[in-house]
Design a protein around this motif. Structure first.
Motif, PDB file in Angstrom:
ATOM      1  N   VAL A  77      52.761  35.372  60.194  1.00 55.67           N
ATOM      2  CA  VAL A  77      51.426  35.021  60.656  1.00 55.67           C
ATOM      3  C   VAL A  77      50.898  33.795  59.918  1.00 55.67           C
ATOM      4  O   VAL A  77      51.044  33.679  58.691  1.00 55.67           O
ATOM      5  N   ALA A  78      50.286  32.888  60.659  1.00 56.09           N
ATOM      6  CA  ALA A  78      49.652  31.720  60.062  1.00 56.09           C
ATOM      7  C   ALA A  78      48.239  32.061  59.623  1.00 56.09           C
ATOM      8  O   ALA A  78      47.535  32.829  60.291  1.00 56.09           O
ATOM      9  N   VAL A  79      47.827  31.514  58.489  1.00 55.47           N
ATOM     10  CA  VAL A  79      46.451  31.690  58.007  1.00 55.47           C
ATOM     11  C   VAL A  79      45.852  30.317  57.754  1.00 55.47           C
ATOM     12  O   VAL A  79      46.553  29.359  57.431  1.00 55.47           O
ATOM     13  N   GLY A  80      44.552  30.240  57.900  1.00 56.89           N
ATOM     14  CA  GLY A  80      43.850  28.988  57.666  1.00 56.89           C
ATOM     15  C   GLY A  80      42.361  29.234  57.669  1.00 56.89           C
ATOM     16  O   GLY A  80      41.904  30.379  57.598  1.00 56.89           O
ATOM     17  N   GLY A  81      41.592  28.170  57.774  1.00 57.46           N
ATOM     18  CA  GLY A  81      40.144  28.319  57.832  1.00 57.46           C
ATOM     19  C   GLY A  81      39.503  28.525  56.482  1.00 57.46           C
ATOM     20  O   GLY A  81      40.083  28.284  55.422  1.00 57.46           O
ATOM     21  N   SER A  82      38.291  29.026  56.515  1.00 55.24           N
ATOM     22  CA  SER A  82      37.469  29.132  55.312  1.00 55.24           C
ATOM     23  C   SER A  82      38.002  30.134  54.298  1.00 55.24           C
ATOM     24  O   SER A  82      37.590  30.118  53.138  1.00 55.24           O
ATOM     25  N   GLN A  83      38.925  31.007  54.705  1.00 50.26           N
ATOM     26  CA  GLN A  83      39.456  32.003  53.779  1.00 50.26           C
ATOM     27  C   GLN A  83      40.479  31.419  52.813  1.00 50.26           C
ATOM     28  O   GLN A  83      40.956  32.093  51.911  1.00 50.26           O
ATOM     29  N   ILE A  84      40.847  30.140  53.014  1.00 51.52           N
ATOM     30  CA  ILE A  84      41.871  29.498  52.195  1.00 51.52           C
ATOM     31  C   ILE A  84      41.234  28.606  51.130  1.00 51.52           C
ATOM     32  O   ILE A  84      40.293  27.859  51.410  1.00 51.52           O
ATOM     33  N   ASN A 172      42.967  42.499  56.554  1.00 55.65           N
ATOM     34  CA  ASN A 172      42.622  42.612  57.969  1.00 55.65           C
ATOM     35  C   ASN A 172      43.801  42.203  58.859  1.00 55.65           C
ATOM     36  O   ASN A 172      44.070  42.837  59.890  1.00 55.65           O
ATOM     37  N   ILE A 173      44.502  41.152  58.463  1.00 56.70           N
ATOM     38  CA  ILE A 173      45.681  40.735  59.224  1.00 56.70           C
ATOM     39  C   ILE A 173      46.739  41.825  59.179  1.00 56.70           C
ATOM     40  O   ILE A 173      47.324  42.195  60.205  1.00 56.70           O
ATOM     41  N   ARG A 174      46.994  42.350  57.981  1.00 54.55           N
ATOM     42  CA  ARG A 174      47.986  43.415  57.834  1.00 54.55           C
ATOM     43  C   ARG A 174      47.621  44.625  58.694  1.00 54.55           C
ATOM     44  O   ARG A 174      48.480  45.227  59.359  1.00 54.55           O
ATOM     45  N   SER A 175      46.337  44.976  58.713  1.00 54.02           N
ATOM     46  CA  SER A 175      45.888  46.124  59.497  1.00 54.02           C
ATOM     47  C   SER A 175      46.068  45.870  60.987  1.00 54.02           C
ATOM     48  O   SER A 175      46.542  46.753  61.723  1.00 54.02           O
ATOM     49  N   CYS A 176      45.734  44.665  61.450  1.00 52.47           N
ATOM     50  CA  CYS A 176      45.901  44.332  62.864  1.00 52.47           C
ATOM     51  C   CYS A 176      47.359  44.431  63.284  1.00 52.47           C
ATOM     52  O   CYS A 176      47.685  45.015  64.327  1.00 52.47           O
ATOM     53  N   LEU A 184      54.187  43.215  59.220  1.00 51.92           N
ATOM     54  CA  LEU A 184      53.807  41.881  58.774  1.00 51.92           C
ATOM     55  C   LEU A 184      54.902  41.357  57.849  1.00 51.92           C
ATOM     56  O   LEU A 184      55.018  41.766  56.697  1.00 51.92           O
ATOM     57  N   GLY A 185      55.727  40.442  58.358  1.00 53.77           N
ATOM     58  CA  GLY A 185      56.827  39.897  57.581  1.00 53.77           C
ATOM     59  C   GLY A 185      56.388  38.880  56.559  1.00 53.77           C
ATOM     60  O   GLY A 185      57.141  38.573  55.630  1.00 53.77           O
ATOM     61  N   GLY A 186      55.194  38.324  56.676  1.00 54.72           N
ATOM     62  CA  GLY A 186      54.705  37.358  55.710  1.00 54.72           C
ATOM     63  C   GLY A 186      53.591  36.512  56.288  1.00 54.72           C
ATOM     64  O   GLY A 186      53.274  36.603  57.486  1.00 54.72           O
TER      65      GLY A 186
END
Length: 415
Positions: A77-84, A172-176, A184-186
């Motif tokens: 999963v890609a992450v970005g935005g204000s959480q980074i 939240n990502i892991r839960s989704c 969730l592989g990473g």
């Protein structure tokens, strides 16, 4: 080893994207399928409703599975935005003499130790490290070394770029993903993934900027000398452009979004004076004609602001190295598909070195993924093919060497 299937997932503010790829025994990646769905349960790239987000994620992956004719169990999963958040750090360790000389050879253990020292920072309890990328090694004060192993030295230093994410967002990502019945592989920073899919090595070495023009946020990564030196997120994106059109013209947001996609341009000088667009009728009001240049003025004003904010952020975070950036500005994300976006970026950044980031040809239905808004998911697959197979998604074989680009320098990619 046999072929293995990998899945990339980009949970965007407006669109969820999935790509499924297959890696053969020679390490060649082939795209099997892609899929998109309109996002639900997200705001500015952040999951705010796990159930809604879970349903969309599952639907999107299942659609890609049907097209590819495979069943997958884990996703990257890609992450970005204000959480980074990100920062640069430095570490130094002495190299123990071997008894025959005052200096000794640097070992892999020394490299691991100096990176450990560089990252031994006191992070807030709500932050989680997702990437540690060595930028530069120094052997007895001499820098520009990418692999110091076997060098004779008194001391070893390293400069690293550290990327952290909100633990709540990761949870939240892991839960989704879990509720959608996948593993969730990473996780990977989305602009870092894009670097793998749209950047040439000389662009990374010379100093380039990737600008991801998303719907809710605009994410940025600055690369130089083969590694990132800065990452940032601006909390504005294409949704504000749509809102501006809706407010100025008095049409609904859905109609404004369609008008932006079908007829929008963010570069007024490129519009012919006699071009018109049709504003849909609202509440019994008849449709009206609007000069396309007027629509472009609305769009250009907001897009120019976005690029100006990015420019200010880059200057602020890289002020001591800004003159070293002699590569390209590379535009990705849905906003990079807008007419005139290259010309506007050239104007704001005062350079002709601007281009659209298009993933390379990797087989499959190229028309679906060879565009800038698929740079993230294709980059996830490109980067993941360089990684060891993940037996436990919460553990990463951090010391494994990578095969090419600066990805061989990544100390931590998956958690």
């Amino acid at each position: 080893m046999g072929e293995r299937t990998i899945v990339g997932l980009d949970i965007g503010t407006s669109i969820v994207k999935v790509a499924i790829g297959e890696i053969n025994d020679e390490g060649k990646l082939t795209i099997l399928a892609t899929s998109t769905r309109k996002s639900s349960g997200l705001r500015n790239g952040v999951i705010i409703n796990i159930e809604d987000a879970k349903d969309i994620i599952r639907e999107t992956i299942e659609d890609a599975e049907r097209t590819a004719g495979v069943i997958v169990d884990s996703v990257i999963v890609a992450v970005g935005g204000s959480q980074i958040e990100s920062e640069n750090a430095r570490g130094v360790v002495p190299i123990r003499p071997n008894g025959r000389t005052n200096r000794s050879e640097v070992t892999k253990e020394d490299v691991s130790k100096v990176i450990e020292v560089a990252t031994a920072l006191n992070y807030p309890a709500d932050r989680e490290k997702i990437h540690v990328i060595p930028q530069n090694y120094l052997v007895d004060g001499v820098g520009g070394i990418q692999d110091p192993v076997n060098s004779l030295a008194f001391k070893l230093e390293v400069e690293v770029h550290i990327v952290t994410a909100s633990k709540t967002i990761i949870q939240n990502i892991r839960s989704c993903i879990s509720r959608a019945n996948y593993i969730l592989g990473g996780v990977m920073l989305k602009t870092l993934a894009q670097t793998q899919s749209v950047c040439h090595q000389d662009e990374i070495d010379l100093g380039s900027i990737i600008i991801d023009l998303g719907a809710g946020t605009t994410d940025v990564i600055v690369l130089i000398n083969g590694a990132p030196i800065s990452t940032a997120s601006i909390p504005v994106g294409g949704n504000l452009v749509t809102n501006d059109i809706a407010v100025v013209t008095g049409i609904p947001a859905t109609a404004a979004e369609k008008l932006k996609i079908d007829s929008g341009s963010c570069w007024v000088p490129g519009i012919q004076s006699d071009e018109d667009v049709i504003l849909p009728g609202v509440g019994g009001r008849a449709p009206e004609l609007l000069a396309r240049s007027s629509l472009a003025q609305i769009i250009q004003a907001r897009m120019e602001q976005i690029f100006s904010l990015v420019r200010e952020e880059v200057i602020k975070k890289t002020s001591d190295k800004i003159k070293q950036l002699s590569g390209n500005i590379i535009l990705t994300g849905g906003g990079a598909k807008m007419e005139g976006v290259v010309e506007l970026a050239q104007y704001v950044f005062n350079t002709s070195a601007v281009r659209i980031g298009i993933p390379e040809s990797l087989g499959g239905n190229e028309s679906e993924y060879r565009n800038p808004d698929f740079a993230t998911v294709i980059g996830l697959l490109e980067a993941n093919k360089l990684m060891p197979v993940q037996r436990d998604p919460r553990k990463h074989a951090a010391n494994k060497e990578k095969k090419d680009g600066f990805f061989k320098r990544i100390k931590e990619t998956f958690f």
